[in-house]
Design a protein around this motif. Structure first.
Motif, PDB file in Angstrom:
ATOM      1  N   THR A  42     -37.312 -67.085 -43.585  1.00  0.00           N
ATOM      2  CA  THR A  42     -36.591 -65.972 -44.198  1.00  0.00           C
ATOM      3  C   THR A  42     -35.186 -65.859 -43.631  1.00  0.00           C
ATOM      4  O   THR A  42     -34.216 -65.627 -44.366  1.00  0.00           O
ATOM      5  CB  THR A  42     -37.359 -64.659 -43.973  1.00  0.00           C
ATOM      6  N   VAL A  43     -35.062 -66.034 -42.317  1.00  0.00           N
ATOM      7  CA  VAL A  43     -33.736 -66.001 -41.696  1.00  0.00           C
ATOM      8  C   VAL A  43     -32.857 -67.098 -42.275  1.00  0.00           C
ATOM      9  O   VAL A  43     -31.681 -66.869 -42.589  1.00  0.00           O
ATOM     10  CB  VAL A  43     -33.862 -66.136 -40.170  1.00  0.00           C
ATOM     11  N   ARG A  44     -33.416 -68.282 -42.448  1.00  0.00           N
ATOM     12  CA  ARG A  44     -32.642 -69.397 -43.006  1.00  0.00           C
ATOM     13  C   ARG A  44     -32.187 -69.097 -44.435  1.00  0.00           C
ATOM     14  O   ARG A  44     -31.054 -69.430 -44.825  1.00  0.00           O
ATOM     15  CB  ARG A  44     -33.493 -70.670 -42.967  1.00  0.00           C
ATOM     16  N   ARG A  45     -33.040 -68.455 -45.235  1.00  0.00           N
ATOM     17  CA  ARG A  45     -32.645 -68.079 -46.604  1.00  0.00           C
ATOM     18  C   ARG A  45     -31.499 -67.064 -46.591  1.00  0.00           C
ATOM     19  O   ARG A  45     -30.567 -67.140 -47.393  1.00  0.00           O
ATOM     20  CB  ARG A  45     -33.846 -67.499 -47.346  1.00  0.00           C
ATOM     21  N   LEU A  46     -31.579 -66.138 -45.662  1.00  0.00           N
ATOM     22  CA  LEU A  46     -30.514 -65.139 -45.558  1.00  0.00           C
ATOM     23  C   LEU A  46     -29.202 -65.788 -45.107  1.00  0.00           C
ATOM     24  O   LEU A  46     -28.126 -65.446 -45.616  1.00  0.00           O
ATOM     25  CB  LEU A  46     -30.921 -64.036 -44.585  1.00  0.00           C
ATOM     26  N   LEU A  47     -29.292 -66.709 -44.179  1.00  0.00           N
ATOM     27  CA  LEU A  47     -28.081 -67.389 -43.722  1.00  0.00           C
ATOM     28  C   LEU A  47     -27.459 -68.204 -44.849  1.00  0.00           C
ATOM     29  O   LEU A  47     -26.230 -68.261 -44.981  1.00  0.00           O
ATOM     30  CB  LEU A  47     -28.412 -68.301 -42.540  1.00  0.00           C
ATOM     31  N   ALA A  48     -28.298 -68.836 -45.660  1.00  0.00           N
ATOM     32  CA  ALA A  48     -27.768 -69.614 -46.783  1.00  0.00           C
ATOM     33  C   ALA A  48     -27.180 -68.707 -47.859  1.00  0.00           C
ATOM     34  O   ALA A  48     -26.184 -69.056 -48.495  1.00  0.00           O
ATOM     35  CB  ALA A  48     -28.872 -70.486 -47.370  1.00  0.00           C
ATOM     36  N   GLY A  49     -27.782 -67.527 -48.042  1.00  0.00           N
ATOM     37  CA  GLY A  49     -27.300 -66.631 -49.092  1.00  0.00           C
ATOM     38  C   GLY A  49     -26.068 -65.832 -48.717  1.00  0.00           C
ATOM     39  O   GLY A  49     -25.235 -65.529 -49.576  1.00  0.00           O
ATOM     40  N   PHE A  50     -25.942 -65.491 -47.418  1.00  0.00           N
ATOM     41  CA  PHE A  50     -24.834 -64.639 -46.985  1.00  0.00           C
ATOM     42  C   PHE A  50     -23.825 -65.361 -46.091  1.00  0.00           C
ATOM     43  O   PHE A  50     -22.817 -64.762 -45.709  1.00  0.00           O
ATOM     44  CB  PHE A  50     -25.382 -63.422 -46.230  1.00  0.00           C
ATOM     45  N   ASP A  51     -24.107 -66.603 -45.714  1.00  0.00           N
ATOM     46  CA  ASP A  51     -23.224 -67.433 -44.891  1.00  0.00           C
ATOM     47  C   ASP A  51     -23.144 -66.995 -43.441  1.00  0.00           C
ATOM     48  O   ASP A  51     -22.513 -67.672 -42.637  1.00  0.00           O
ATOM     49  CB  ASP A  51     -21.806 -67.493 -45.473  1.00  0.00           C
TER      50      ASP A  51
END
Length: 555
Positions: A42-51
């Protein structure tokens, strides 16, 4: 620990070196890590979505609507918005503040590109050693802790040969195969990276203290766990995804049917990495895991040459992304002046000006011209000096004024009383192995200061700190296995016909049959990893043949 001497190496910041934006990003990364119900994927998805972790934490205050656009369920933003992570995040914050380590954030451009592709890549890594190894081609060598003498010998031979070819060896610093791979790879230019299942400051197993010390000097240690984290059994399978994520391929040397090395192999397949296995005796229990991998499609190998030949297409595609190549450290470039004459414009009188002697002091004009080719340095005050002008604690947000720009930031602990009196931390500038001494407890982040509405005025600008002097080059390490670099002599002339590097290599080998790979690096001015990859490609094409001792001749 010694400073890095690798060409193009960059010093990762320690805690005291982080500016306000860096500390806000670290605080936000810890917020995501310690929020209940949020895992690495989930953290990785957030990092990819918000940079960035900071942008993801800021978006959590909107009820999770923006999180849904990043592929995360909106209700998962509630623990972040409610601040349930603060106590655990503060404990890790304080541990990092007092630890001698560098910090690699997701937003740092030096974050490894291959690891960034992993679906559960960590938002922050703690490092000790030579961070420039993260940019190298890497192959993981893993295996059983309860290994045989023959298996340890095979692991050492393959790791040594990979490192000789400029490939960095990645492993987990466990007993048995991992230790042998690290020790052997330290002897050559590729060196090694160890991924820990403990805090970066915890030596485990205890008998590996000597290997830890050597890797801090000439290798690299990595951990995603907070400093001081003990070796819990559940940590080691989790860290395996980083071992495979950093690597182009994973080699398994001796693994039982339920070995942890098989977890690394499975993760490597999920990440699209190549998997290799060393076949062993048909009746041995400690090799049945390797035999199972081979039955499932892993390639059986017994030498580093087989691994390099199989990875040649991958290495060939990545050659263009290599950093600017340089000759290995410690070599004198004077004998190459006749081969690569300096391109010096003629002087006013019409005669060419002689090139500056090697090692001569650079003039101020040359110094300025070198700097103008880079981006202009930030004119803001050094954030390691005076107290930060912003990011004061204010419930769920803070205001930052670094570089004179306003930015909403996740609230994080900041200096309030003694930060303004702390001198600039310049004693250890330029030393990645010992990036900064730990910030004394009680001098930073010991209190929370409510923020006043509005944006604080930016501090008056001052000249940026002077760049640290480059570290002395590390001398080549003679291998305990009897490897010795070829005598340095004047290389044969290479035709300046504008051909490809492969053509230059073939031209060099035509007049120097049996030349060592180091001679090719020196003559052509290419890096070891670049030359090794190109020699492997030429070997696969049948243009050259490898001789014992990393020597080559034309076919």
């Amino acid at each position: 620990m010694a400073a890095s001497t690798r060409p193009g190496s960059a010093v990762l910041p320690a805690f005291v070196d982080l500016d306000e934006a860096g500390r806000a990003e670290l605080w936000a990364a810890l917020a995501l890590r310690h929020s209940p119900g949020i895992g690495p994927r989930t953290v990785r998805r957030l990092l990819a979505g918000f940079d960035s972790a900071l942008a993801a934490v800021q978006a959590a205050n909107g009820g999770g609507r923006e999180w849904a656009q990043a592929g995360v369920r909106p209700h998962m933003a509630a623990p972040v918005a409610e601040g349930r992570w603060r106590e655990a995040a503060r404990q890790e914050w304080d541990a990092v503040r007092g630890c001698r380590c560098a910090i690699l954030l997701w937003t740092d451009p030096r974050y490894p590109a291959r690891l960034r592709e992993v679906p559960d890549a960590p938002a922050v890594l703690y490092c000790r050693g030579d961070a420039s190894l993260l940019a190298n081609h890497a192959v993981a060598v893993v295996g059983s802790r309860l290994s045989s003498r023959a298996g340890r010998g095979v692991a050492a031979d393959i790791a040594y040969s990979l490192s000789s070819a400029g490939v960095t060896v990645v492993s987990g610093l466990a007993r048995g195969i991992d230790r042998e791979a690290h020790v052997a790879a330290l002897e050559e230019v590729g060196s090694t990276i160890g991924v820990l299942g403990t805090g970066i400051d915890v030596v485990y197993p205890p008998e590996h203290a000597d290997v830890f010390e050597r890797m801090e000097s000439t290798g690299l240690l990595l951990s995603e766990y907070a400093p001081g984290t003990l070796p819990l059994p559940g940590h080691f399978p989790v860290r395996n995804r980083i071992i495979s994520g950093l690597s182009v391929g994973v080699l398994v040397v001796e693994a039982a049917a339920r070995s942890g090395s098989l977890i690394t192999a499975r993760l490597a397949l999920e990440q699209g990495r190549e998997v290799y296995a060393v076949p062993g005796p048909a009746t041995a229990q400690y090799t049945c895991g390797c035999r199972g991998l081979i039955e499932q499609g892993a390639r059986p190998v017994s030498t580093a040459e087989e691994v390099l030949a199989d990875l040649a297409p991958v290495l060939g595609m990545e050659l263009a992304a290599l950093a600017a190549p340089c000759p290995p450290p410690g070599w004198d470039d004077d004998p190459l002046d006749d081969i690569f004459p300096a391109d010096v414009p003629p002087a006013a009188g019409g005669e060419a000006r002689p090139a500056a002697a090697s090692g001569a002091e650079t003039s101020s004009a040359d110094h300025c011209s070198a700097h103008t080719s880079r981006a202009a340095p930030c004119a803001c005050p050094d954030p390691r000096g005076a107290a930060p002008q912003g990011l004061k604690f204010s419930g769920e947000s803070a205001v930052s004024s670094h570089d004179g720009h306003a930015a909403r930031a996740a609230a994080y602990p900041v200096d309030t009383a003694q930060a303004s009196a702390r001198p600039a931390n310049t004693a250890n500038a330029g030393n990645p192995a010992n990036p900064a001494r730990p910030e004394p407890a009680g001098t930073a982040t010991d209190a929370f200061t409510p923020a006043t509405p509005g944006i604080p005025s930016p501090p008056s600008p001052k000249a940026p700190p002077a760049s640290p002097a480059p570290a002395a080059p590390r001398k080549a390490v003679r291998s305990a296995r009897g490897h010795r670099a070829a005598p340095v002599g004047v290389p044969a002339p290479v035709p300046a016909s504008g051909g490809s590097p492969e053509d230059a290599i073939l031209a060099f080998l035509r007049d120097r049959p049996g030349a060592h790979a180091d001679d090719v690096c020196r003559a052509l001015g290419l890096g070891a990893a670049d030359v090794s990859a190109r020699l492997v490609l030429l070997e696969v094409k049948g243009a050259v043949r490898r001789l014992p001792g990393m020597r080559y001749e034309r076919m």
